[in-house]
Design a protein around this motif. Structure first.
Motif, PDB file in Angstrom:
ATOM      1  N   VAL A   1      42.896  35.090  38.673  1.00 36.76           N
ATOM      2  CA  VAL A   1      43.184  35.082  37.239  1.00 36.76           C
ATOM      3  C   VAL A   1      41.923  34.641  36.503  1.00 36.76           C
ATOM      4  CG1 VAL A   1      44.561  34.074  35.383  1.00 36.76           C
ATOM      5  CG2 VAL A   1      45.623  34.547  37.613  1.00 36.76           C
ATOM      6  N   VAL A   2      41.452  35.498  35.592  1.00 35.91           N
ATOM      7  CA  VAL A   2      40.255  35.201  34.802  1.00 35.91           C
ATOM      8  C   VAL A   2      40.672  34.870  33.375  1.00 35.91           C
ATOM      9  CG1 VAL A   2      38.119  36.155  33.840  1.00 35.91           C
ATOM     10  CG2 VAL A   2      38.739  36.623  36.228  1.00 35.91           C
ATOM     11  N   LEU A   3      40.110  33.817  32.837  1.00 31.55           N
ATOM     12  CA  LEU A   3      40.446  33.345  31.499  1.00 31.55           C
ATOM     13  C   LEU A   3      39.320  33.658  30.524  1.00 31.55           C
ATOM     14  CD1 LEU A   3      42.925  31.584  30.425  1.00 31.55           C
ATOM     15  CD2 LEU A   3      41.271  29.725  30.295  1.00 31.55           C
ATOM     16  N   VAL A   4      39.662  34.272  29.393  1.00 33.12           N
ATOM     17  CA  VAL A   4      38.734  34.471  28.282  1.00 33.12           C
ATOM     18  C   VAL A   4      39.444  33.980  27.025  1.00 33.12           C
ATOM     19  CG1 VAL A   4      37.693  36.483  29.387  1.00 33.12           C
ATOM     20  CG2 VAL A   4      39.523  36.821  27.725  1.00 33.12           C
ATOM     21  N   SER A   5      38.730  33.947  25.916  1.00 36.68           N
ATOM     22  CA  SER A   5      39.358  33.545  24.662  1.00 36.68           C
ATOM     23  C   SER A   5      39.677  34.763  23.815  1.00 36.68           C
ATOM     24  CB  SER A   5      38.436  32.617  23.871  1.00 36.68           C
ATOM     25  OG  SER A   5      39.022  32.288  22.615  1.00 36.68           O
TER      26      SER A   5
ATOM     27  N   ASP B   1      49.440  19.926  28.794  1.00 37.03           N
ATOM     28  CA  ASP B   1      50.125  20.982  29.533  1.00 37.03           C
ATOM     29  C   ASP B   1      49.746  22.352  28.961  1.00 37.03           C
ATOM     30  OD1 ASP B   1      51.802  21.852  31.534  1.00 37.03           O
ATOM     31  OD2 ASP B   1      53.601  21.797  30.294  1.00 37.03           O
ATOM     32  N   GLY B   2      49.076  23.167  29.751  1.00 43.26           N
ATOM     33  CA  GLY B   2      48.586  24.459  29.281  1.00 43.26           C
ATOM     34  C   GLY B   2      47.149  24.418  28.799  1.00 43.26           C
ATOM     35  N   GLY B   3      46.531  23.225  28.820  1.00 42.12           N
ATOM     36  CA  GLY B   3      45.146  23.083  28.384  1.00 42.12           C
ATOM     37  C   GLY B   3      44.163  23.603  29.428  1.00 42.12           C
ATOM     38  N   GLY B   4      42.947  23.846  28.981  1.00 44.16           N
ATOM     39  CA  GLY B   4      41.934  24.432  29.849  1.00 44.16           C
ATOM     40  C   GLY B   4      41.633  23.604  31.082  1.00 44.16           C
ATOM     41  N   LYS B   5      41.648  22.267  30.961  1.00 46.76           N
ATOM     42  CA  LYS B   5      41.375  21.408  32.116  1.00 46.76           C
ATOM     43  C   LYS B   5      42.419  21.630  33.201  1.00 46.76           C
ATOM     44  CE  LYS B   5      39.391  17.832  34.230  1.00 46.76           C
ATOM     45  NZ  LYS B   5      40.279  17.655  35.379  1.00 46.76           N
ATOM     46  N   GLN B   6      43.665  21.695  32.800  1.00 43.39           N
ATOM     47  CA  GLN B   6      44.741  21.930  33.765  1.00 43.39           C
ATOM     48  C   GLN B   6      44.595  23.292  34.432  1.00 43.39           C
ATOM     49  OE1 GLN B   6      48.669  22.742  32.205  1.00 43.39           O
ATOM     50  NE2 GLN B   6      49.642  21.446  33.774  1.00 43.39           N
ATOM     51  N   LEU B   7      44.227  24.314  33.643  1.00 42.98           N
ATOM     52  CA  LEU B   7      44.104  25.671  34.179  1.00 42.98           C
ATOM     53  C   LEU B   7      42.953  25.764  35.182  1.00 42.98           C
ATOM     54  CD1 LEU B   7      44.675  27.770  30.918  1.00 42.98           C
ATOM     55  CD2 LEU B   7      46.356  27.036  32.626  1.00 42.98           C
ATOM     56  N   LYS B   8      41.842  25.110  34.876  1.00 43.46           N
ATOM     57  CA  LYS B   8      40.704  25.159  35.790  1.00 43.46           C
ATOM     58  C   LYS B   8      41.036  24.442  37.095  1.00 43.46           C
ATOM     59  CE  LYS B   8      35.755  25.368  35.736  1.00 43.46           C
ATOM     60  NZ  LYS B   8      34.554  25.343  34.878  1.00 43.46           N
ATOM     61  N   ASP B   9      41.705  23.286  37.004  1.00 41.67           N
ATOM     62  CA  ASP B   9      42.111  22.552  38.197  1.00 41.67           C
ATOM     63  C   ASP B   9      43.084  23.374  39.035  1.00 41.67           C
ATOM     64  OD1 ASP B   9      40.529  20.450  37.395  1.00 41.67           O
ATOM     65  OD2 ASP B   9      42.193  19.256  36.574  1.00 41.67           O
ATOM     66  N   MET B  10      43.834  24.244  38.370  1.00 42.23           N
ATOM     67  CA  MET B  10      44.806  25.100  39.037  1.00 42.23           C
ATOM     68  C   MET B  10      44.143  26.226  39.826  1.00 42.23           C
ATOM     69  SD  MET B  10      47.746  27.318  37.091  1.00 42.23           S
ATOM     70  CE  MET B  10      48.151  25.952  36.007  1.00 42.23           C
ATOM     71  N   GLY B  11      42.890  26.556  39.472  1.00 41.42           N
ATOM     72  CA  GLY B  11      42.184  27.633  40.151  1.00 41.42           C
ATOM     73  C   GLY B  11      41.945  28.857  39.301  1.00 41.42           C
ATOM     74  N   VAL B  12      42.212  28.762  37.999  1.00 40.59           N
ATOM     75  CA  VAL B  12      41.922  29.871  37.090  1.00 40.59           C
ATOM     76  C   VAL B  12      40.406  29.981  36.912  1.00 40.59           C
ATOM     77  CG1 VAL B  12      42.179  30.711  34.716  1.00 40.59           C
ATOM     78  CG2 VAL B  12      44.135  29.685  35.901  1.00 40.59           C
ATOM     79  N   ILE B  13      39.886  31.211  36.896  1.00 34.13           N
ATOM     80  CA  ILE B  13      38.443  31.462  36.785  1.00 34.13           C
ATOM     81  C   ILE B  13      38.058  31.569  35.315  1.00 34.13           C
ATOM     82  CG2 ILE B  13      36.597  33.081  37.362  1.00 34.13           C
ATOM     83  CD1 ILE B  13      38.413  33.989  39.734  1.00 34.13           C
ATOM     84  N   PHE B  14      37.069  30.806  34.892  1.00 32.45           N
ATOM     85  CA  PHE B  14      36.618  30.813  33.498  1.00 32.45           C
ATOM     86  C   PHE B  14      35.456  31.796  33.342  1.00 32.45           C
ATOM     87  CE2 PHE B  14      39.518  27.607  33.144  1.00 32.45           C
ATOM     88  CZ  PHE B  14      39.469  26.874  31.973  1.00 32.45           C
ATOM     89  N   SER B  15      35.553  32.667  32.317  1.00 33.14           N
ATOM     90  CA  SER B  15      34.509  33.656  32.061  1.00 33.14           C
ATOM     91  C   SER B  15      33.581  33.172  30.959  1.00 33.14           C
ATOM     92  CB  SER B  15      35.129  34.992  31.645  1.00 33.14           C
ATOM     93  OG  SER B  15      34.131  35.916  31.284  1.00 33.14           O
ATOM     94  N   ASN B  16      32.305  33.464  31.121  1.00 33.34           N
ATOM     95  CA  ASN B  16      31.300  32.983  30.176  1.00 33.34           C
ATOM     96  C   ASN B  16      31.078  33.966  29.027  1.00 33.34           C
ATOM     97  OD1 ASN B  16      29.256  31.636  28.903  1.00 33.34           O
ATOM     98  ND2 ASN B  16      27.747  31.882  30.521  1.00 33.34           N
ATOM     99  N   GLY B  17      32.067  34.052  28.115  1.00 33.55           N
ATOM    100  CA  GLY B  17      31.852  34.766  26.864  1.00 33.55           C
ATOM    101  C   GLY B  17      32.243  36.228  26.821  1.00 33.55           C
ATOM    102  N   LEU B  18      32.783  36.811  27.899  1.00 36.54           N
ATOM    103  CA  LEU B  18      33.191  38.211  27.857  1.00 36.54           C
ATOM    104  C   LEU B  18      34.471  38.386  27.048  1.00 36.54           C
ATOM    105  CD1 LEU B  18      32.676  39.345  31.572  1.00 36.54           C
ATOM    106  CD2 LEU B  18      31.268  39.981  29.594  1.00 36.54           C
ATOM    107  N   THR B  19      34.651  39.567  26.466  1.00 35.55           N
ATOM    108  CA  THR B  19      35.921  39.902  25.842  1.00 35.55           C
ATOM    109  C   THR B  19      36.939  40.225  26.936  1.00 35.55           C
ATOM    110  OG1 THR B  19      35.408  42.269  25.720  1.00 35.55           O
ATOM    111  CG2 THR B  19      34.747  40.884  23.841  1.00 35.55           C
ATOM    112  N   GLY B  20      38.213  40.279  26.565  1.00 30.58           N
ATOM    113  CA  GLY B  20      39.253  40.608  27.535  1.00 30.58           C
ATOM    114  C   GLY B  20      39.041  41.944  28.228  1.00 30.58           C
ATOM    115  N   PRO B  21      38.824  43.040  27.478  1.00 31.79           N
ATOM    116  CA  PRO B  21      38.619  44.342  28.120  1.00 31.79           C
ATOM    117  C   PRO B  21      37.421  44.362  29.065  1.00 31.79           C
ATOM    118  CG  PRO B  21      39.162  44.652  25.816  1.00 31.79           C
ATOM    119  CD  PRO B  21      38.946  43.177  26.007  1.00 31.79           C
TER     120      PRO B  21
END
Length: 322
Positions: free
Chosen positions: A260-264, A278-298
């Motif tokens: 799962v990749v996360l973008v804004s 609950d639902g914050g970025g810190k929790q998501l990253k600890d969960m194993g969600v991958i953070f993207s550096n500035g890409l759009t969703g598409p």
């Protein structure tokens, strides 16, 4: 004189307006054939029609076919540059796919038009001419795939369509264009700090894209899970936060080994692990969600599709999106 190949794929730049109804649709014969001779003063031109489709019909498999065709042509003839004409709705996705896929130092330019070839104020021919000029520029080498529209030169990674109808629709929020085209020449004022390469052979993965909203519940995520996805991109709120109802189904998706990749959903800034509620970025990253550096969703979806053709290793995927 420089030698440039133009590959047509369709879109508004290859359409005509019906003056009686105002409808715009693909012409029976590609209208740009009529204007190619006018490019002779800029370069030796060879052109071909690979697709003749509206850009909403474009698929990742079409993009791979286009990229493979560019490789074939560069291997058989000594072209100085390539220009691809494309519909604007998905132009940024195709350009970014090619940017990741292509293995060449030569300029590859993607362009289109917001107005069909016979409309008043048509921008197609002008964008094609400026794209050929950029493709002939020595400075355009080693800059990855570029998008040239409305006298501006943008990187495939940062450019996005910002207006449904304005001819100045293509912008690079936060970064701006890396160059411009004038009557006197082609000028670059930024350079790229890095360029990624994903030499894939096939596209077999199914990656979904989901945009979050206030009050979103768990049902959509659970439904998407049932489609046997290989990966998921989530356009989160703000710096990378989601409604709390999504946390548990998202945890189940991650625990099932689905990246799962996360973008804004914001068009500027990057996602960060700041908030610990609950639902914050810190929790998501600890969960194993991958953070993207500035890409759009598409674009994150395009990148995840290509990445998954090369690796399923979570650590590798985190590094690819860092």
């Amino acid at each position: 004189m420089k030698k440039v190949l133009i590959i047509h794929t369709g879109g508004t730049i290859s359409m005509k307006e019906d003056k009686n109804t105002g409808e715009v649709s693909p012409a029976t014969e590609h209208p740009l054939y009529e204007v190619v001779p006018s490019l002779a003063e800029f370069a030796k031109i060879k052109d071909e029609v690979l697709f003749h489709i509206p850009s909403p019909h474009m698929t990742p498999k079409n993009m791979l076919q286009l990229g493979s065709r560019i490789h074939e042509q560069l291997a058989t003839e000594d072209y100085d540059g390539i220009v691809v004409t494309h519909g604007t709705d998905t132009l940024e996705e195709t350009a970014y796919f090619l940017d990741l896929y292509l293995q060449t130092r030569k300029p590859v330019i993607v362009t289109g038009a917001m107005r069909s070839i016979n409309e008043i104020g048509s921008d197609g021919l002008y964008n094609l001419i400026t794209s050929v000029r950029v493709a002939c520029s020595e400075e355009a080498k080693d800059k990855g795939v570029l998008v040239v529209m409305n006298d501006e030169i943008h990187t495939a990674q940062n450019v996005t369509k910002t207006s449904t109808s304005n001819v100045a629709t293509f912008q690079s929020p936060q970064y701006g264009p890396i160059g411009m085209v004038t009557k006197r020449g082609v000028f670059f004022h930024h350079t790229l700090t890095k360029h990624e390469s994903y030499p894939i052979q096939t596209i077999t993965t199914h990656v979904a894209l989901l945009k979050t909203y206030a009050g979103m519940d768990h049902t959509i995520l659970e439904a998407i899970r049932q489609t046997n996805i290989d990966g998921l991109v989530i356009e989160a709120l703000g710096q990378g936060n989601i409604p709390p109802a999504l946390v548990q189904p998202l945890r189940e998706i991650v625990n099932a080994g689905i990246p799962v990749v996360l973008v804004s959903r914001c068009y500027q800034g990057i996602v960060q692990d700041i908030y610990s509620y609950d639902g914050g970025g810190k929790q998501l990253k600890d969960m194993g969600v991958i953070f993207s550096n500035g890409l759009t969703g598409p674009k994150a979806r395009i990148k995840l599709m290509l990445s998954l053709e090369l690796t399923r290793n979570p650590h590798d995927l985190v590094a690819m999106f860092a």
